[in-house]
Design a protein around this motif. Structure first.
Motif, PDB file in Angstrom:
ATOM      1  N   GLU A  63       0.859  -1.194   0.000  1.00 14.16           N
ATOM      2  CA  GLU A  63       0.000   0.000   0.000  1.00 14.16           C
ATOM      3  C   GLU A  63       0.891   1.239   0.000  1.00 14.16           C
ATOM      4  O   GLU A  63       1.062   1.893   1.030  1.00 14.16           O
ATOM      5  CB  GLU A  63      -0.915  -0.014   1.226  1.00 14.16           C
ATOM      6  N   VAL A  64       1.477   1.540  -1.143  1.00 11.70           N
ATOM      7  CA  VAL A  64       2.412   2.656  -1.241  1.00 11.70           C
ATOM      8  C   VAL A  64       2.135   3.454  -2.511  1.00 11.70           C
ATOM      9  O   VAL A  64       1.440   2.999  -3.418  1.00 11.70           O
ATOM     10  CB  VAL A  64       3.881   2.166  -1.257  1.00 11.70           C
ATOM     11  N   HIS A  65       2.713   4.652  -2.552  1.00 10.56           N
ATOM     12  CA  HIS A  65       2.610   5.486  -3.736  1.00 10.56           C
ATOM     13  C   HIS A  65       3.503   4.931  -4.836  1.00 10.56           C
ATOM     14  O   HIS A  65       4.524   4.285  -4.576  1.00 10.56           O
ATOM     15  CB  HIS A  65       3.024   6.923  -3.393  1.00 10.56           C
ATOM     16  N   ASP A  66       3.167   5.215  -6.091  1.00  8.15           N
ATOM     17  CA  ASP A  66       3.917   4.693  -7.233  1.00  8.15           C
ATOM     18  C   ASP A  66       5.398   5.026  -7.168  1.00  8.15           C
ATOM     19  O   ASP A  66       6.250   4.230  -7.577  1.00  8.15           O
ATOM     20  CB  ASP A  66       3.349   5.270  -8.535  1.00  8.15           C
ATOM     21  N   SER A  67       5.734   6.200  -6.673  1.00 12.69           N
ATOM     22  CA  SER A  67       7.121   6.664  -6.725  1.00 12.69           C
ATOM     23  C   SER A  67       8.025   5.995  -5.703  1.00 12.69           C
ATOM     24  O   SER A  67       9.231   6.238  -5.682  1.00 12.69           O
ATOM     25  CB  SER A  67       7.179   8.183  -6.535  1.00 12.69           C
ATOM     26  N   VAL A  68       7.464   5.117  -4.850  1.00 17.95           N
ATOM     27  CA  VAL A  68       8.297   4.386  -3.894  1.00 17.95           C
ATOM     28  C   VAL A  68       9.132   3.335  -4.630  1.00 17.95           C
ATOM     29  O   VAL A  68      10.283   3.090  -4.274  1.00 17.95           O
ATOM     30  CB  VAL A  68       7.422   3.730  -2.803  1.00 17.95           C
ATOM     31  N   TYR A  69       8.569   2.741  -5.664  1.00 20.37           N
ATOM     32  CA  TYR A  69       9.290   1.737  -6.443  1.00 20.37           C
ATOM     33  C   TYR A  69      10.164   2.386  -7.513  1.00 20.37           C
ATOM     34  O   TYR A  69       9.982   3.557  -7.876  1.00 20.37           O
ATOM     35  CB  TYR A  69       8.297   0.783  -7.103  1.00 20.37           C
ATOM     36  N   ARG A  70      11.089   1.595  -8.047  1.00 15.73           N
ATOM     37  CA  ARG A  70      12.084   2.105  -9.003  1.00 15.73           C
ATOM     38  C   ARG A  70      11.456   2.786 -10.217  1.00 15.73           C
ATOM     39  O   ARG A  70      11.897   3.856 -10.644  1.00 15.73           O
ATOM     40  CB  ARG A  70      12.974   0.959  -9.496  1.00 15.73           C
ATOM     41  N   ASP A  71      10.438   2.159 -10.814  1.00 13.22           N
ATOM     42  CA  ASP A  71       9.882   2.717 -12.045  1.00 13.22           C
ATOM     43  C   ASP A  71       9.093   3.995 -11.798  1.00 13.22           C
ATOM     44  O   ASP A  71       8.977   4.831 -12.694  1.00 13.22           O
ATOM     45  CB  ASP A  71       9.015   1.673 -12.760  1.00 13.22           C
ATOM     46  N   GLY A  72       8.568   4.160 -10.587  1.00 12.53           N
ATOM     47  CA  GLY A  72       7.943   5.432 -10.246  1.00 12.53           C
ATOM     48  C   GLY A  72       8.976   6.533 -10.141  1.00 12.53           C
ATOM     49  O   GLY A  72       8.750   7.671 -10.585  1.00 12.53           O
ATOM     50  N   LYS A  73      10.124   6.214  -9.554  1.00 12.87           N
ATOM     51  CA  LYS A  73      11.220   7.186  -9.486  1.00 12.87           C
ATOM     52  C   LYS A  73      11.734   7.503 -10.894  1.00 12.87           C
ATOM     53  O   LYS A  73      12.090   8.649 -11.195  1.00 12.87           O
ATOM     54  CB  LYS A  73      12.353   6.631  -8.613  1.00 12.87           C
ATOM     55  N   LEU A  74      11.775   6.485 -11.729  1.00 15.98           N
ATOM     56  CA  LEU A  74      12.213   6.671 -13.113  1.00 15.98           C
ATOM     57  C   LEU A  74      11.307   7.647 -13.852  1.00 15.98           C
ATOM     58  O   LEU A  74      11.775   8.553 -14.554  1.00 15.98           O
ATOM     59  CB  LEU A  74      12.224   5.319 -13.831  1.00 15.98           C
ATOM     60  N   ALA A  75      10.005   7.500 -13.701  1.00 15.25           N
ATOM     61  CA  ALA A  75       9.073   8.392 -14.384  1.00 15.25           C
ATOM     62  C   ALA A  75       9.310   9.844 -13.980  1.00 15.25           C
ATOM     63  O   ALA A  75       9.300  10.753 -14.824  1.00 15.25           O
ATOM     64  CB  ALA A  75       7.631   7.985 -14.083  1.00 15.25           C
ATOM     65  N   LEU A  76       9.529  10.078 -12.687  1.00 13.51           N
ATOM     66  CA  LEU A  76       9.797  11.441 -12.224  1.00 13.51           C
ATOM     67  C   LEU A  76      11.088  11.989 -12.811  1.00 13.51           C
ATOM     68  O   LEU A  76      11.167  13.173 -13.168  1.00 13.51           O
ATOM     69  CB  LEU A  76       9.854  11.471 -10.700  1.00 13.51           C
ATOM     70  N   LYS A  77      12.102  11.139 -12.928  1.00 17.56           N
ATOM     71  CA  LYS A  77      13.372  11.587 -13.512  1.00 17.56           C
ATOM     72  C   LYS A  77      13.198  11.947 -14.993  1.00 17.56           C
ATOM     73  O   LYS A  77      13.718  12.969 -15.475  1.00 17.56           O
ATOM     74  CB  LYS A  77      14.423  10.490 -13.368  1.00 17.56           C
ATOM     75  N   VAL A  78      12.476  11.131 -15.741  1.00 14.08           N
ATOM     76  CA  VAL A  78      12.259  11.414 -17.168  1.00 14.08           C
ATOM     77  C   VAL A  78      11.449  12.700 -17.338  1.00 14.08           C
ATOM     78  O   VAL A  78      11.730  13.516 -18.227  1.00 14.08           O
ATOM     79  CB  VAL A  78      11.567  10.223 -17.858  1.00 14.08           C
ATOM     80  N   ILE A  79      10.470  12.910 -16.472  1.00 16.06           N
ATOM     81  CA  ILE A  79       9.680  14.145 -16.517  1.00 16.06           C
ATOM     82  C   ILE A  79      10.568  15.351 -16.225  1.00 16.06           C
ATOM     83  O   ILE A  79      10.465  16.395 -16.884  1.00 16.06           O
ATOM     84  CB  ILE A  79       8.496  14.051 -15.524  1.00 16.06           C
ATOM     85  N   GLN A  80      11.443  15.222 -15.253  1.00 13.47           N
ATOM     86  CA  GLN A  80      12.393  16.294 -14.952  1.00 13.47           C
ATOM     87  C   GLN A  80      13.252  16.598 -16.183  1.00 13.47           C
ATOM     88  O   GLN A  80      13.479  17.766 -16.538  1.00 13.47           O
ATOM     89  CB  GLN A  80      13.279  15.900 -13.782  1.00 13.47           C
ATOM     90  N   ASP A  81      13.732  15.558 -16.849  1.00 13.72           N
ATOM     91  CA  ASP A  81      14.565  15.749 -18.036  1.00 13.72           C
ATOM     92  C   ASP A  81      13.799  16.454 -19.153  1.00 13.72           C
ATOM     93  O   ASP A  81      14.345  17.327 -19.840  1.00 13.72           O
ATOM     94  CB  ASP A  81      15.063  14.397 -18.537  1.00 13.72           C
ATOM     95  N   LEU A  82      12.556  16.084 -19.342  1.00 13.80           N
ATOM     96  CA  LEU A  82      11.756  16.730 -20.386  1.00 13.80           C
ATOM     97  C   LEU A  82      11.645  18.229 -20.137  1.00 13.80           C
ATOM     98  O   LEU A  82      11.723  19.037 -21.080  1.00 13.80           O
ATOM     99  CB  LEU A  82      10.356  16.103 -20.447  1.00 13.80           C
TER     100      LEU A  82
END
Length: 473
Positions: free
Chosen positions: A181-200
């Motif tokens: 029961e956690v937010h998406d960004s706790v897992y690796r791919d959630g962190k990845l999405a945030l990094k790609v968004i930052q890059d964009l």
């Protein structure tokens, strides 16, 4: 709250993330037309084509479905080797695997084929900003000179729960699945999405074209994803595949003990899996597909919000197929179609709108296709053939592909799948042939039947013509 309606939470998390990195998100940036198109390169680990746009209506993947409706979808795309490290190195160089090059998960492009100019290197040499996010090559720093930046989340974040992380620290692989029961960004791919968004957001402010990658870790084992994605599926409705059998006519070399899965905790070391465990694994795989679908959706939404859509080619691929009990197998490492056939789609602004093609396409074809789309010539180390003519509405003249794993080499020719197990001299010691017109599940090996011997002889000759000049070297 439905899993794909998480925008408000993600926007808040993303805003905090960007401010922490010293970057302020902007919604009113003026779009700039670039001389060369950008490329958003989405790689998904162990993704099989069990998706809605391939006819699997049970998968919950609205963002992939939307991208597919804007793309050219390849119905018959095949990896050249069904293991991640070798498949990725082959794709990134456009070069075929041989008996000694690109052979397993742990190879490095820099060691196996250092003289090859990789796709990101070609682009970087021609003015592109190249960023490697997540899993692109098997090893983070492989082909490091091709990238302006390399980023990966900590592997420990494959698990969210402290007890699961502790087990992972003290065992070879950890638990095979987790629903937290956690937010998406706790897992690796959630962190990845945030990094790609930052890059964009950063790349938006530059006139330099970019090659931005998003290398997703799921649905690779362990099947760990927020519980809300598990809740999308009813395990009572999950069934074992129709091909849950190993026919006696199939060579014993075609099967393995799925050692990759057996390294995880609580998985039997030999024999068939208990049915309940098998269904739990399938359930976890589905949950992970829905989870990565949501992360891809966030990135594509940001691409649109920043008004970069019309300047950006989006390509999505899975590094190979995956067995979910097919032929009583799990994982990859075989030359059945379930391990070789892959999802592949490309969105080219102004050209694609949900078309599908049955043209047989190999992963080594991706490099020359992207190079041609951005106006670059591929180096002579590239073995693949561009599929740009298909994008232009022309019929492909290519109706074959070659894939291999260890001694097994497969020629895919129309509806025929022909495999030989060969020694170092290229002499066959086992073989199998399937006709997908009559046997799509690959349960009836035709290779030893008297009436198919002429067909087998011709396919054997053609396999050797097409497996590459350097294959035995």
């Amino acid at each position: 709250m439905k899993y794909y309606k998480i925008k408000s939470i993600i926007v808040l998390t993303f805003t905090v993330f960007l401010f922490a990195c010293g970057t302020k998100p902007k919604a009113d940036l003026v779009p700039s037309k670039r001389e060369k198109p950008n490329i958003l390169f989405i790689a998904v680990d162990d993704l099989r084509p069990e998706l809605n746009f391939y006819g699997a209506s049970h998968i919950k993947s609205p963002n992939l479905d939307k991208l597919a409706s804007q793309s050219l979808i390849f119905n018959k795309a095949y990896c050249n080797i069904p293991v991640c490290g070798a498949s990725r190195a082959s794709l990134m160089t456009g070069a075929r695997p041989t008996r000694k090059r690109f052979i397993n998960a742990h190879i490095k492009k820099d060691e196996d084929y250092p003289e090859a100019i990789s796709l990101p290197m070609l682009l970087r040499k021609n003015g592109y900003k190249t960023i490697s996010n997540g899993k692109i090559y098997h090893y983070k720093n492989d082909d490091s000179k091709a990238w302006d930046e390399i980023w990966q989340a900590d592997r420990l974040w494959s698990y969210a729960l402290t007890e699961s992380q502790d087990i992972r620290k003290n065992t070879k692989r950890g638990l095979p699945f987790e629903a937290a029961e956690v937010h998406d960004s706790v897992y690796r791919d959630g962190k990845l999405a945030l990094k790609v968004i930052q890059d964009l957001n950063k790349l938006k402010q530059s006139n330099q074209p970019f090659f931005l990658t998003m290398g997703l870790a799921k649905p690779h084992l362990p099947f760990t994803a927020p519980k809300k994605y598990w809740d999308l599926y009813n395990r009572d409705e999950i069934e074992l595949p129709e091909s849950y059998v190993q026919p006696k006519t199939t060579p014993k070399q075609a099967f393995h003990n799925y050692g990759e899965l057996r390294q995880y905790e609580n998985i039997p070391k030999r024999g068939d899996l208990p049915e309940a465990l098998a269904k739990e694994l399938i359930h976890g795989y589905y949950a992970c597909v829905s989870y990565i679908d949501a992360q891809i959706g966030l990135v594509l939404e940001e691409l649109k919000r920043l008004e970069l859509e019309d300047d950006t080619i989006v390509i999505l691929w899975g590094d190979h197929g995956w067995n979910l009990g097919d032929h009583k197998l799990w994982c990859k490492h075989v030359t059945f179609e379930t391990a070789l056939r892959t999802p592949l789609m490309i969105k080219v602004p102004g050209k694609t709108k949900g078309q599908k093609t049955d043209a047989i396409t190999e992963y080594i074809d991706i490099y020359p296709s992207l190079a041609e789309l951005v106006g670059l010539e591929s180096p002579n180390t590239v073995d693949g053939k561009s599929f740009v003519p298909i994008l232009n509405g022309q019929k492909s003249k290519k109706d074959w592909a070659v894939s291999k794993f260890k001694d097994a080499v497969t020629l895919i020719k129309g509806d025929l799948f022909y495999t030989e197990w060969t020694d170092d001299k290229g002499i066959a010691y086992a073989r199998m042939l399937f006709d997908h017109k009559t046997d799509p599940l690959e349960l009836d090996n035709l290779a030893e039947k008297p009436e198919y011997q002429d067909k087998v002889k011709n396919l054997s000759m053609e396999l050797r013509e097409k497996w590459g000049e350097d294959f035995l070297k």
